[in-house]
Enzyme design. Structure first.
Site, PDB file in Angstrom:
ATOM      1  CG  LEU A 148      -7.309  11.109  27.904  1.00 55.08           C
ATOM      2  CD1 LEU A 148      -8.300  11.431  28.748  1.00 55.08           C
ATOM      3  CD2 LEU A 148      -7.023  11.191  26.648  1.00 55.08           C
ATOM      4  CE1 TYR A 149      -1.401   5.651  30.457  1.00 52.45           C
ATOM      5  CE2 TYR A 149       0.275   6.439  32.122  1.00 52.45           C
ATOM      6  CZ  TYR A 149      -0.413   5.161  32.179  1.00 52.45           C
ATOM      7  OH  TYR A 149       0.580   4.119  32.497  1.00 52.45           O
ATOM      8  N   GLY A 150      -3.160   9.606  32.738  1.00 49.33           N
ATOM      9  CA  GLY A 150      -3.443   9.945  34.131  1.00 49.33           C
ATOM     10  C   GLY A 150      -4.327   9.359  34.181  1.00 49.33           C
TER      11      GLY A 150
END
Length: 333
Positions: A148-150
């Protein structure tokens, strides 16, 4: 005046120092959250004390406060580094990533749009996911980030492109590659490895040590951002900002052993969810744009970090020369 978000963060503090040395006025913004020890963030702010530096504690997700910020100040440029960081943390804490990295970024874009302010913002090599096209190039499609960060950072890139297309102010995204160095984050490998090695505690080595990383020293990151800030931007651009040299993870660990003078206790672990085995950087586009490629080698970068770590935590130093000699005699050089 330059607005630097995430000014109490790892890269933000060093970048703020660079602009202050250049005689610029800097307004630093940070919410000082407790993702890691807020005392370290406050220490970075103490490091930044300067007549031309002003700090405001503010949450990017607070729409009213962000609108007032841009209404009450006139910025020549915005450099947006604030974000909820951490690849693995995003697996278990998704909502904070949307609030900070997506909603917060929207508020930055809106502020820049209304005042037509050039924007430089931090992205990440995590947008490439498990791409099999190596080294990672800005021309890669980046359609399948695996965390999700990416995904939030890829969303930032797409949002920036849309805003530049619609409102014609320039946006420049920088995909950072494994940043390390003094004043670093406690959740990152170098910080954790150094802390545990000095305490004689095991370090967790993922994928059984079979990993390559393009470790990029913080001063190289700062230099790249600063040079791009001096270049007249046009349109929506994205650059890889990373060291082009890939380093085996176990070489990185061995260099920490050299600089600390202590042997690591290794706890080999499987690959973690959302992690990748390698992240090679194609840096040709950056070189063509600003005549610069990150080049600090891990031997120098880790030496600087360990010296900073000992100083910050008040630990006794040992002779680097003796440490290096001892390590080489064990075949670690």
């Amino acid at each position: 005046m330059i607005l630097i978000t995430g000014a109490a963060g790892f890269v933000g503090a060093s970048l703020s120092r660079r602009f202050l040395r250049e005689g610029q006025c800097v307004l630093g913004l940070d919410n000082l959250n407790d993702y890691y020890d807020p005392a370290l963030k406050k220490a970075r702010l103490d490091w930044l004390k300067h007549p031309n530096f002003r700090f405001i504690k503010l949450d990017l997700a607070n729409r009213d406060a962000m609108e007032k910020l841009f209404c009450n100040h006139s910025f020549d440029q915005v450099i947006h580094l604030a974000a909820q960081a951490g690849v693995r943390h995003s697996v278990t804490h998704p909502h904070v990533y949307i609030d900070s990295n997506v909603t917060g970024f929207l508020h930055i874009l809106e502020g820049c749009r209304n005042a037509t302010i050039p924007l430089i913002y931090a992205s990440t090599s995590s947008v490439y996911g498990k791409s099999t096209r190596l080294p990672f190039s800005e021309d890669d499609p980046c359609e399948h980030p695996i965390t999700l960060y990416g995904a939030t950072k890829r969303a930032n890139e797409l949002m920036a492109y849309s805003y530049t297309h619609l409102y014609t102010f320039p946006t420049t995204g920088l995909r950072f590659f494994t940043v390390y160095g003094p004043w670093g984050r406690p959740d990152m490998a170098l910080f954790k490895f150094t802390a545990n090695i000095l305490k004689g505690e095991p370090i967790e080595v993922y994928n059984h040590g079979d990993m390559l990383r393009n470790f990029t020293y913080v001063d190289d990151i700062v230099e790249g951002i600063f040079r791009l800030s001096q270049k007249k931007a046009r349109g929506a651009e994205i650059y890889n900002l990373g060291n082009p040299l890939s380093t085996p993870l176990m070489d990185y660990v061995q260099e920490i052993e050299v600089q600390t003078g202590k042997k690591a206790i290794l706890n080999f672990m499987p690959m973690q969810p959302g992690d990748i085995a390698q992240n090679p950087a194609d840096t040709r586009k950056l070189q063509l744009a600003i005549g610069f490629t990150p080049q600090v080698r891990i031997q120098e970068g880790i030496q600087h970090f360990v010296a900073w770590y000992r100083d910050y935590y008040g630990l006794r130093t040992c002779s680097a020369k003796k440490s290096a000699t001892r390590s080489k005699s064990k075949g670690q050089g």
